[in-house]
Design a protein around this motif. Sequence first.
Motif, PDB file in Angstrom:
ATOM      1  N   UNK A  38     -69.622  48.484  20.776  1.00  0.00           N
ATOM      2  CA  UNK A  38     -68.627  49.313  20.503  1.00  0.00           C
ATOM      3  C   UNK A  38     -67.465  48.994  20.951  1.00  0.00           C
ATOM      4  N   UNK A  39     -66.314  48.959  20.214  1.00  0.00           N
ATOM      5  CA  UNK A  39     -64.929  48.449  20.623  1.00  0.00           C
ATOM      6  C   UNK A  39     -64.076  49.748  20.153  1.00  0.00           C
ATOM      7  N   UNK A  40     -63.383  49.983  21.201  1.00  0.00           N
ATOM      8  CA  UNK A  40     -62.102  50.929  21.209  1.00  0.00           C
ATOM      9  C   UNK A  40     -60.671  50.490  21.602  1.00  0.00           C
ATOM     10  N   UNK A  62     -75.022  48.903  22.653  1.00  0.00           N
ATOM     11  CA  UNK A  62     -75.541  48.074  23.823  1.00  0.00           C
ATOM     12  C   UNK A  62     -74.264  47.695  24.862  1.00  0.00           C
ATOM     13  N   UNK A  63     -73.118  47.725  24.340  1.00  0.00           N
ATOM     14  CA  UNK A  63     -71.889  47.125  25.108  1.00  0.00           C
ATOM     15  C   UNK A  63     -70.647  48.054  24.680  1.00  0.00           C
ATOM     16  N   UNK A  64     -69.749  48.276  25.483  1.00  0.00           N
ATOM     17  CA  UNK A  64     -68.588  49.046  25.008  1.00  0.00           C
ATOM     18  C   UNK A  64     -67.353  48.167  25.807  1.00  0.00           C
ATOM     19  N   UNK A  65     -66.544  47.898  24.707  1.00  0.00           N
ATOM     20  CA  UNK A  65     -65.379  47.200  25.027  1.00  0.00           C
ATOM     21  C   UNK A  65     -64.154  48.199  24.783  1.00  0.00           C
ATOM     22  N   UNK A 123     -71.217  45.837  14.773  1.00  0.00           N
ATOM     23  CA  UNK A 123     -69.977  46.046  15.620  1.00  0.00           C
ATOM     24  C   UNK A 123     -69.558  47.439  15.102  1.00  0.00           C
ATOM     25  N   UNK A 124     -68.997  48.418  15.713  1.00  0.00           N
ATOM     26  CA  UNK A 124     -68.284  49.425  15.337  1.00  0.00           C
ATOM     27  C   UNK A 124     -67.109  49.601  16.219  1.00  0.00           C
ATOM     28  N   UNK A 125     -66.096  50.180  15.538  1.00  0.00           N
ATOM     29  CA  UNK A 125     -64.531  50.404  15.980  1.00  0.00           C
ATOM     30  C   UNK A 125     -64.452  52.040  15.905  1.00  0.00           C
ATOM     31  N   UNK A 126     -63.917  52.647  17.080  1.00  0.00           N
ATOM     32  CA  UNK A 126     -63.859  53.885  17.182  1.00  0.00           C
ATOM     33  C   UNK A 126     -62.577  54.120  18.140  1.00  0.00           C
ATOM     34  N   UNK A 127     -62.022  55.279  17.863  1.00  0.00           N
ATOM     35  CA  UNK A 127     -61.063  55.654  18.895  1.00  0.00           C
ATOM     36  C   UNK A 127     -61.556  56.471  19.762  1.00  0.00           C
ATOM     37  N   UNK A 128     -60.883  56.831  21.064  1.00  0.00           N
ATOM     38  CA  UNK A 128     -61.649  57.635  22.132  1.00  0.00           C
ATOM     39  C   UNK A 128     -61.641  58.846  21.784  1.00  0.00           C
TER      40      UNK A 128
END
Length: 364
Positions: A38-40, A62-65, A123-128
Amino acid sequence: MLVSKYYSIKRRLLFLQKSASLRLRRFFSTKEVKTVKLVAIARNESAYLLEWIFHHLYVGFSQVDIYYNGCSDNTEDLAPLLKKLPVNLINADNIFNSASRTPQVDIYREAFRKSNSRDFHALMFLDIDEFWVPINFSNKISDICSQIGNFDTISFQWKNKLEREILYGPAIDKINEAESAKQLKTLYRSYLRPERMNPHNVLDDGLNQRYENGKKLETINEQRSQCVIDGEVKNAFILHRKERSEFEYIATLLRGRPVNTIATKRTQTLKSNRHGFKSSYNSEKLIFDGSSFENYRQYMDARLNDPSFKTFVKNAKLQVDVRYKLVLEEIYRAPSSDKALLKQLLTNVSLPEVRQAFERRPGD
């Protein structure tokens, strides 16, 4: 005529080449999706990071960036507190200060390049302010992917949470009120190398794109970022904390980077893309019950009340208070030329301090 035919053939050959490359990457990639990164991107959102991180670790990412930029709050103080977790806080000021017109998408492309499909299957892209939420909290993100089967992307529909009366309330409680929206957010297989994309979806042709219920994705706009609103969600959705409470909404109106307006030759310090609160909503109740949600709630409460985060959380909320007061000052000092913008930003905001700052402006 010959020139036109030449370029037509050239485009066709290029498309075939890209299609063949995609098929090869699909073939050599694992068919199951077990690991999802997950990427933000974050800016001055330290008060909300812990809840967002722990929620997504719980539901199976699994991982947060988190790429942070232009922060004046205590975001950087969080890194040492999370050093034992699969969470990376990455300073992205150099990207956002570059000449790029699309720094957010640039970061997403970098994430695709860095993510080896053997380490992360998707992969997934989300805002906070966006939370991936399963209908059943016993399901993880990998379970939903397994239910869909073969896909290149899976898109999930927004539900905007209504919480204007609740200061610092939890993102997800047993009973929630929300309004379905057209917007989508998308999960991608990590073997993809998108040529055209935006924060909501990829625009490349020839992909196997699915909706969260397994059906073929059908969008309703050119950017492929919206779909027909479907109130019946089968597997999961994106809970969007569009405004949060009125107090928190006001605090978000301060620009991360003030801009100079050509028309007035002055620095614009307030955002211009916010519209306050609607007078009425087509809302629904989202109710979570059963042991799976109770387990989730117990996990979240235990993590968020961990004494090691107490000082960080206190300082993060103080930063929200500071930004709220700065916005009040900007409202009061705004010239008469900004009156229309202020009316837009403060639509249906009822906080006495805010109304007073607007009505007593010396500029009018």
